[in-house]
Design an enzyme around this catalytic site. Sequence first.
Site, PDB file in Angstrom:
ATOM      1  N   TYR A   1      30.441  81.844  28.057  1.00 31.51           N
ATOM      2  CA  TYR A   1      30.191  80.853  27.007  1.00 31.51           C
ATOM      3  C   TYR A   1      31.390  79.930  26.837  1.00 31.51           C
ATOM      4  CZ  TYR A   1      33.047  83.383  23.505  1.00 31.51           C
ATOM      5  OH  TYR A   1      34.067  83.968  22.811  1.00 31.51           O
ATOM      6  N   CYS A   2      31.116  78.775  26.238  1.00 28.01           N
ATOM      7  CA  CYS A   2      32.159  77.806  25.894  1.00 28.01           C
ATOM      8  C   CYS A   2      31.852  77.298  24.490  1.00 28.01           C
ATOM      9  CB  CYS A   2      32.237  76.683  26.929  1.00 28.01           C
ATOM     10  SG  CYS A   2      30.745  75.682  27.066  1.00 28.01           S
ATOM     11  N   LYS A   3      32.181  76.070  24.197  1.00 26.27           N
ATOM     12  CA  LYS A   3      31.941  75.526  22.853  1.00 26.27           C
ATOM     13  C   LYS A   3      30.468  75.186  22.632  1.00 26.27           C
ATOM     14  CE  LYS A   3      33.472  71.799  19.737  1.00 26.27           C
ATOM     15  NZ  LYS A   3      33.407  72.588  18.528  1.00 26.27           N
TER      16      LYS A   3
END
Length: 118
Positions: free
Chosen positions: A81-83
Amino acid sequence: MKNLLVFLLLSAFVSACSQSKSKYITELSREDVETGVLLDVRTPREYNSGHIDEAINIDWLGKGFIEKAQALDKDKPVFVYCKKGGRSAEAARVLDSLGFKKVVDLKGGYDAYKAEAK
Protein backbone atom coordinates in the site's frame (compact mmCIF):
# COMPACT_ATOMS: atom_id res chain seq x y z
CA MET A 1 20.32 5.67 -16.35
CA LYS A 2 20.41 3.22 -19.26
CA ASN A 3 20.01 0.29 -16.85
CA LEU A 4 17.02 1.98 -15.24
CA LEU A 5 15.38 2.49 -18.61
CA VAL A 6 15.96 -1.16 -19.56
CA PHE A 7 14.55 -2.27 -16.22
CA LEU A 8 11.45 -0.09 -16.59
CA LEU A 9 10.81 -1.40 -20.10
CA LEU A 10 11.27 -4.96 -18.91
CA SER A 11 8.94 -4.28 -15.98
CA ALA A 12 6.28 -2.92 -18.32
CA PHE A 13 6.55 -6.01 -20.50
CA VAL A 14 6.40 -8.38 -17.56
CA SER A 15 3.49 -6.48 -16.01
CA ALA A 16 1.39 -7.35 -19.03
CA CYS A 17 1.62 -10.95 -17.81
CA SER A 18 1.44 -9.99 -14.14
CA GLN A 19 0.11 -12.35 -11.50
CA SER A 20 -0.37 -9.61 -8.95
CA LYS A 21 -3.87 -9.04 -7.66
CA SER A 22 -5.59 -6.19 -5.94
CA LYS A 23 -8.22 -5.63 -3.30
CA TYR A 24 -9.42 -2.67 -1.33
CA ILE A 25 -7.30 -1.86 1.68
CA THR A 26 -10.42 -1.92 3.85
CA GLU A 27 -10.69 -5.66 3.05
CA LEU A 28 -7.27 -6.39 4.57
CA SER A 29 -7.74 -9.02 7.25
CA ARG A 30 -5.84 -9.88 10.41
CA GLU A 31 -5.01 -13.23 8.77
CA ASP A 32 -3.49 -11.40 5.77
CA VAL A 33 -1.18 -9.47 8.10
CA GLU A 34 -0.26 -12.54 10.17
CA THR A 35 0.52 -14.81 7.21
CA GLY A 36 2.03 -12.30 4.82
CA VAL A 37 4.16 -9.20 4.61
CA LEU A 38 2.48 -5.81 4.85
CA LEU A 39 4.59 -3.41 2.79
CA ASP A 40 4.20 0.37 2.96
CA VAL A 41 5.94 1.92 -0.06
CA ARG A 42 5.48 5.56 0.98
CA THR A 43 8.36 7.80 1.97
CA PRO A 44 9.81 7.41 5.47
CA ARG A 45 8.28 10.76 6.40
CA GLU A 46 4.81 9.58 5.35
CA TYR A 47 5.34 6.25 7.13
CA ASN A 48 6.47 7.94 10.34
CA SER A 49 3.40 10.17 10.33
CA GLY A 50 1.20 7.07 10.56
CA HIS A 51 1.06 3.54 9.18
CA ILE A 52 -0.78 0.25 9.58
CA ASP A 53 0.48 -1.83 12.52
CA GLU A 54 3.12 -4.38 11.52
CA ALA A 55 3.81 -2.71 8.16
CA ILE A 56 7.39 -2.44 7.03
CA ASN A 57 8.54 0.53 5.01
CA ILE A 58 10.49 0.39 1.76
CA ASP A 59 10.28 3.69 -0.09
CA TRP A 60 9.23 3.14 -3.71
CA LEU A 61 10.73 6.50 -4.65
CA GLY A 62 13.96 5.97 -2.72
CA LYS A 63 17.24 4.39 -3.69
CA GLY A 64 17.54 0.64 -3.45
CA PHE A 65 13.88 -0.35 -3.57
CA ILE A 66 14.57 -3.51 -5.57
CA GLU A 67 17.52 -4.60 -3.44
CA LYS A 68 15.60 -4.08 -0.20
CA ALA A 69 12.49 -5.79 -1.57
CA GLN A 70 14.50 -8.84 -2.65
CA ALA A 71 15.37 -9.41 1.01
CA LEU A 72 11.69 -10.19 1.72
CA ASP A 73 10.38 -13.77 1.75
CA LYS A 74 9.17 -14.44 -1.81
CA ASP A 75 7.00 -17.33 -0.66
CA LYS A 76 4.84 -15.19 1.63
CA PRO A 77 2.02 -13.06 0.24
CA VAL A 78 3.01 -9.39 0.05
CA PHE A 79 0.28 -6.79 0.61
CA VAL A 80 1.43 -3.43 -0.77
CA TYR A 81 0.00 0.00 0.00
CA CYS A 82 0.88 3.67 -0.39
CA LYS A 83 -1.07 6.89 0.17
CA LYS A 84 -3.77 6.49 -2.48
CA GLY A 85 -2.78 3.55 -4.71
CA GLY A 86 -0.53 4.76 -7.53
CA ARG A 87 2.89 3.87 -6.13
CA SER A 88 1.68 0.59 -4.69
CA ALA A 89 0.32 -0.54 -8.07
CA GLU A 90 3.71 0.11 -9.67
CA ALA A 91 5.59 -1.52 -6.80
CA ALA A 92 3.29 -4.57 -6.97
CA ARG A 93 4.10 -5.03 -10.66
CA VAL A 94 7.82 -4.88 -9.94
CA LEU A 95 7.55 -7.31 -7.02
CA ASP A 96 5.65 -9.69 -9.26
CA SER A 97 8.39 -9.46 -11.90
CA LEU A 98 10.96 -10.28 -9.20
CA GLY A 99 9.33 -13.65 -8.58
CA PHE A 100 7.18 -13.09 -5.52
CA LYS A 101 4.54 -15.84 -5.41
CA LYS A 102 1.60 -13.62 -4.41
CA VAL A 103 1.48 -9.83 -4.54
CA VAL A 104 -1.66 -7.92 -3.60
CA ASP A 105 -2.01 -4.20 -4.30
CA LEU A 106 -4.19 -2.63 -1.61
CA LYS A 107 -6.35 -0.17 -3.53
CA GLY A 108 -7.33 3.11 -1.92
CA GLY A 109 -4.14 3.29 0.11
CA TYR A 110 -3.53 4.58 3.60
CA ASP A 111 -5.98 7.45 3.11
CA ALA A 112 -8.84 4.97 2.60
CA TYR A 113 -7.65 2.89 5.54
CA LYS A 114 -7.66 5.92 7.85
CA ALA A 115 -11.07 7.07 6.59
CA GLU A 116 -12.53 3.62 7.36
CA ALA A 117 -10.99 3.59 10.84
CA LYS A 118 -12.83 6.78 11.87
